[in-house]
Design an enzyme around this catalytic site. Structure first.
Site, PDB file in Angstrom:
ATOM      1  N   ARG A 116     -56.052  21.883  27.363  1.00 14.08           N
ATOM      2  CA  ARG A 116     -57.291  22.474  26.836  1.00 14.08           C
ATOM      3  C   ARG A 116     -57.044  23.402  25.652  1.00 14.08           C
ATOM      4  O   ARG A 116     -57.988  23.830  24.994  1.00 14.08           O
ATOM      5  CB  ARG A 116     -58.021  23.223  27.956  1.00 14.08           C
ATOM      6  CG  ARG A 116     -57.221  24.359  28.557  1.00 14.08           C
ATOM      7  CD  ARG A 116     -57.968  24.991  29.742  1.00 14.08           C
ATOM      8  NE  ARG A 116     -57.209  26.064  30.369  1.00 14.08           N
ATOM      9  CZ  ARG A 116     -56.307  25.891  31.312  1.00 14.08           C
ATOM     10  NH1 ARG A 116     -56.011  24.659  31.720  1.00 14.08           N
ATOM     11  NH2 ARG A 116     -55.669  26.924  31.847  1.00 14.08           N
ATOM     12  N   TYR A 117     -55.754  23.743  25.397  1.00 12.88           N
ATOM     13  CA  TYR A 117     -55.442  24.675  24.317  1.00 12.88           C
ATOM     14  C   TYR A 117     -54.875  24.004  23.065  1.00 12.88           C
ATOM     15  O   TYR A 117     -54.755  24.652  22.034  1.00 12.88           O
ATOM     16  CB  TYR A 117     -54.441  25.725  24.798  1.00 12.88           C
ATOM     17  CG  TYR A 117     -54.943  26.590  25.919  1.00 12.88           C
ATOM     18  CD1 TYR A 117     -56.144  27.296  25.800  1.00 12.88           C
ATOM     19  CD2 TYR A 117     -54.229  26.708  27.101  1.00 12.88           C
ATOM     20  CE1 TYR A 117     -56.614  28.088  26.824  1.00 12.88           C
ATOM     21  CE2 TYR A 117     -54.692  27.505  28.146  1.00 12.88           C
ATOM     22  CZ  TYR A 117     -55.887  28.189  27.996  1.00 12.88           C
ATOM     23  OH  TYR A 117     -56.345  28.975  29.007  1.00 12.88           O
ATOM     24  N   ILE A 118     -54.479  22.774  23.169  1.00 12.22           N
ATOM     25  CA  ILE A 118     -53.849  22.111  22.021  1.00 12.22           C
ATOM     26  C   ILE A 118     -54.726  20.968  21.524  1.00 12.22           C
ATOM     27  O   ILE A 118     -55.562  20.428  22.268  1.00 12.22           O
ATOM     28  CB  ILE A 118     -52.436  21.583  22.379  1.00 12.22           C
ATOM     29  CG1 ILE A 118     -52.483  20.652  23.591  1.00 12.22           C
ATOM     30  CG2 ILE A 118     -51.493  22.730  22.634  1.00 12.22           C
ATOM     31  CD1 ILE A 118     -51.138  20.059  23.975  1.00 12.22           C
TER      32      ILE A 118
END
Length: 870
Positions: A116-118
């Site tokens: 979800r962060y990259i």
């Protein structure tokens, strides 16, 4: 009822048969649908589905990886974790996915951030090379709701570029990644009918020995090494990693080797970020060269890799070579390019066909003929009739679908019809059609141009990172740190590392072999153990090296209890551990009277004292071992005497009887050898040394041991001649002047610095190790004036001074170049060959011919063995 029973019997199946079918089904599923890549696009199913999903979502912007993974689950019947891991692996190869955020670190082994962060998107290379819906074959996804590609139409040897590893049921694959540009060059070479070679290339750099690669087929083997440089005499630095290893793996293996005593380091420090930097600090008494070899021998700084090129071809696995994979990939690319050209040709021809129909329809005003027609069928028929007189030049017959498209032309388009623009469009289409036809007729040159353009677009920055080099074989016993103290209990006959209350002998490594000799002439080689029983009356214990031809053993022994006495010289180059070798005699009561171990083939003189005997006139015999040839350990030797011997005394210490050893320097592995590989440095003996001079003005004298290592930075590497002056020409950056100096080196192993200026612009111009050298000084232009070159004799220009002298100013003028004119080389005199390379020097006396009278009579020095009189 009878029919039902028969049916029941026919439907029965043994459990073993069920297991066999189920196992085969499972194995086929794992091999074909999970573990092994397809030869055509180089993807495993999960990778193919990720790429297809990314193409679906592609809009030029970055997408959250979590979003891509979620979309991929429409096609992949497994969890999101496996999809995320596979996507991260693709992204870290820096070829198909443009990444944003923390995608992990291939150097340190750090994992990527949560999905979800990259973010990610396809690279321009992937968009151009991997996808084309028109040439893709499709199948239904696992739930039947979506279509997914059977193989993506990859027009590039992607399988070899990215590499792959996979383990199936009873089957595995391991294909190394190869260099992007080298793959394209190989594809072009294949299309031109030329030979090519391919070798792996890794993002982590390092060094690679591919001498046993065997084109990547099953059974081949490669060795990958970290790149280790020496920062200073107490610091080593690892700057590149071997394939498949990260800094954590490497540091763990180094710490384990240090804890086991295989290597000896002070501390280790990891400064890796975007570049690898592992600093290894050594103690002052540790050799950096030996430690480098030990790191390769005992840690993951060197690893063996066994390639195994297994791929899916059609619907079954095959084992191929790397070259065969590239040929098939290249041929597949040609077939895809042909297919694309055929599709493009068809589309151009259809465009030309309808444009021609449109012109006929508008130019001949056929649309007016349908104004009064009432039914749709009559409209179609009217247009068809109106077109027939004008369609003889078309490529194909007019279909009802063509007529329907004509009816959809808007009035605005008809009213603005421009015949000149229309003709230009037709001419342009015809030009494109001819070009496509030309490409189809010259498909191979077209494919070569395609690969060349791909290389021009995307090949920059993809140069080879892994250096190909032939590795020297490191003898682990020679580089292992002496981490054990070795003891012996001569009275009880025990040796080992745990006998700390007994006599200390030497330091050794726990992987060394120990050679022992007993008084009865028995020799045995054993491993280093805490405690080993050898037998009473041990005479000699030492570390033994396999194939050691330079250590020579001298012995005098009695054959049997009352037999004659013999002398012999021998080497021990190979044995079987824990075997007893009777070197004196098998007869009971045989005994050694004299023994010596000589590490450089020394041969001493001894005096043999005989017991009083009325039958002999002389009771003293002088023996010189140098007159005896070096034979095999099982040889009987030469007869000394038939009479009883009282004792043997050492008369004079011996000198080496081995001829000078010829030493070569192999620049490929930067090591010395005695196998005639590389440049001959000369014949070495005794205290001879090798001279090295580097670009920093440091001169070193090094022994000619074959275990020595040499780095890349050397201006001079040759046999040192103590009386030969060294001439150095250097530029003083502070004074902006060239200086010349001549000096002699001291016979020391310490570094001798002759470059005195530490100014950053100072440098060594040249170093000359020869007499009667002439310099040609070529001057730079000064205000459009060109000074003639000047010739300078070094021997006449300056005398021999100390190494710390500044030297003489060479010239005040601005120098362009300095050319060196050397005298004719003088051949080194032939000093003979090493004993093991030449016929053995045999004694003039045979065992049968030798008698007591053949030995001269002289004095004695010291007792080594003394026996009581009978």
């Amino acid at each position: 009822m009878e029919e039902q029973e028969n049916h029941h019997e026919e439907s029965l199946k043994k459990v073993s048969g069920l297991y066999k079918d189920w196992f085969l089904d499972y194995a086929s599923y794992v091999i074909l649908d999970r573990a092994i890549p397809s030869i055509f696009d180089g993807f495993k199913p999960v990778q193919r589905r990720i790429m297809h999903s990314m193409r679906e979502l592609e809009d030029g912007r970055y997408n959250k990886v979590a979003n891509i993974v979620g979309n991929t689950m429409k096609y992949h019947p497994h969890g999101d974790a496996s999809i995320t891991d596979a996507m991260v692996q693709i992204g870290q190869k820096e070829l198909l996915i443009d990444t944003q955020g923390n995608w992990g670190n291939i150097y340190t082994g750090d994992s990527a951030a949560a999905a979800r962060y990259i973010e990610a998107r396809l690279t321009p290379f992937a968009l151009e090379v991997v996808f084309n819906p028109k040439t893709t074959d499709w199948s239904k996804s696992y739930d039947g709701r979506n279509n997914e590609p059977i193989d993506l139409p990859v027009k590039f040897p992607l399988l070899l570029a990215s590499g792959v590893e996979g383990i199936g049921v009873g089957l595995s694959t391991k294909i190394m990644p190869h260099n992007f540009n080298e793959l394209i060059n190989a594809s072009i070479a294949h299309l031109k009918g030329k030979k090519f070679e391919l070798f792996p290339d890794f993002l982590t750099g390092g060094m690679l020995d591919v001498s046993s690669y065997h084109d990547g087929e099953r059974g081949g083997r490669i060795r990958a090494r970290a790149r280790i440089i020496q920062k200073d005499k107490n610091t080593l630095c690892i700057t590149e990693l071997p394939f498949g290893k990260n800094t954590s793996d490497l540091i763990d293996s180094i710490i384990k080797a240090n804890d086991k005593g295989k290597i000896k380091i002070k501390k280790i420090e990891d400064n890796t970020s975007d570049q690898v930097e592992i600093n290894i600090f050594l103690n002052n008494d540790v050799s950096p060269d030996k430690t480098i070899d030990a790191l390769y021998a005992f840690t993951d700084c060197e690893i063996p890799i066994s390639p195994n090129a297994c791929v899916i071809v059609g619907d079954k696995p095959e084992f191929l070579t790397v070259s065969e994979i590239l040929r098939r990939n290249t041929d597949h690319t040609v077939s895809l390019l042909k297919k694309e050209l055929e599709i493009e040709l068809h589309e151009l021809q259809e465009n030309w066909h309808f444009s021609s129909l449109e012109r006929i329809f508008i130019e001949n005003r056929i649309y007016h003929d349908i104004e009064e027609v009432k039914s749709w069928e009559d409209v179609i028929k009217t247009i068809d009739e109106g077109l027939k007189p004008h369609t003889k030049h078309l490529l194909r017959a007019v279909t009802e679908e063509d007529i329907l498209r004509l009816t959809e032309i808007r009035i605005k388009r008809i009213s603005r019809f421009d015949l000149d623009k229309f003709k230009e469009n037709i001419v342009a289409l015809e030009g494109k059609i001819e070009q496509v036809k030309y490409h189809l007729q010259h498909l191979i040159p077209y494919a070569i141009d395609y690969f060349t353009n791909i290389q021009k677009k995307y090949g920059k920055g993809k140069e080879r990172k892994t250096e190909l080099r032939i590795f020297d074989t490191i003898d682990a016993t020679k580089v292992a740190v002496a981490n054990e103290k070795f003891y012996a209990n001569f009275e009880e006959g025990f040796i080992g590392t745990s006998l700390k209350k007994d006599q200390y002998l030497f330091d050794c490594s726990d992987i060394d072999d120990i050679i022992t000799f007993q008084k009865d002439g028995t020799m045995k080689v054993v491993k280093v153990e805490p405690k080993t029983f050898i037998g009473k009356n041990i005479v000699h214990v030492a570390v033994w090296k396999k194939n050691d031809k330079r250590t020579v053993y001298n012995m005098i022994y009695r054959e049997g209890r009352d037999g004659p006495f013999y002398m012999k010289r021998f080497s021990v180059t190979g044995v079987t551990r824990n075997n007893d070798y009777k070197l004196a005699s098998d007869q009971k009561g045989s005994e050694m009277l004299y023994f010596s171990a000589n590490p450089n083939g020394e041969a001493e003189s001894v005096t043999v004292l005989l017991k009083p005997n009325a039958r002999i006139r002389k009771n003293k015999i002088e023996l010189d071992f140098s007159e005896l040839g070096i034979k095999g350990r099982d040889s009987k030797g030469n007869l000394v005497t038939k009479y009883a011997v009282k004792k043997v005394d050492l008369k004079e210490e011996g000198h080496s009887t081995l001829a000078p050893r010829k030493i070569w320097f192999d620049d490929t592995v930067r090591r010395l050898n005695a196998d005639a590989r590389g440049t001959l440095l000369g014949s070495f003996k005794g205290d001879d040394k090798i001279l090295t001079i580097n670009s920093q003005g440091e001169a070193k004298l090094i022994t000619f041991e074959l275990s020595n290592r040499f780095d890349d930075d050397y201006l001079i590497l040759e046999k040192w001649k103590p009386e030969q002056p060294i001439t150095a020409i250097y530029f003083d950056g502070e004074k902006q002047i060239y200086f010349i100096k001549r000096f002699l080196l001291e016979n020391t192993t310490n570094v001798q610095q002759f470059m005195l200026s530490d100014h950053p612009k100072s440098f060594i111009e040249n170093v000359i190790v020869a007499n009667n050298t002439t310099l040609e000084i070529v001057f730079a232009k000064d205000k459009d004036k060109q000074k003639d070159p000047e010739m300078v004799s070094t021997d006449e220009f300056i005398g021999i001074k100390g190494i710390k002298a500044i030297g003489n100013q060479l010239t005040k003028s601005k120098v362009k170049t300095i050319n060196i004119i050397l005298p004719e080389p003088v051949e080194e005199p032939n000093e003979g060959f090493e004993a093991e390379d030449s016929p053995e020097r045999q004694s003039d006396l045979t065992d049968a011919e030798a008698t007591d009278a053949d030995f001269p009579e002289e004095g004695t020095i010291g007792d080594l063995f003394e026996f009581p009189e009978e």
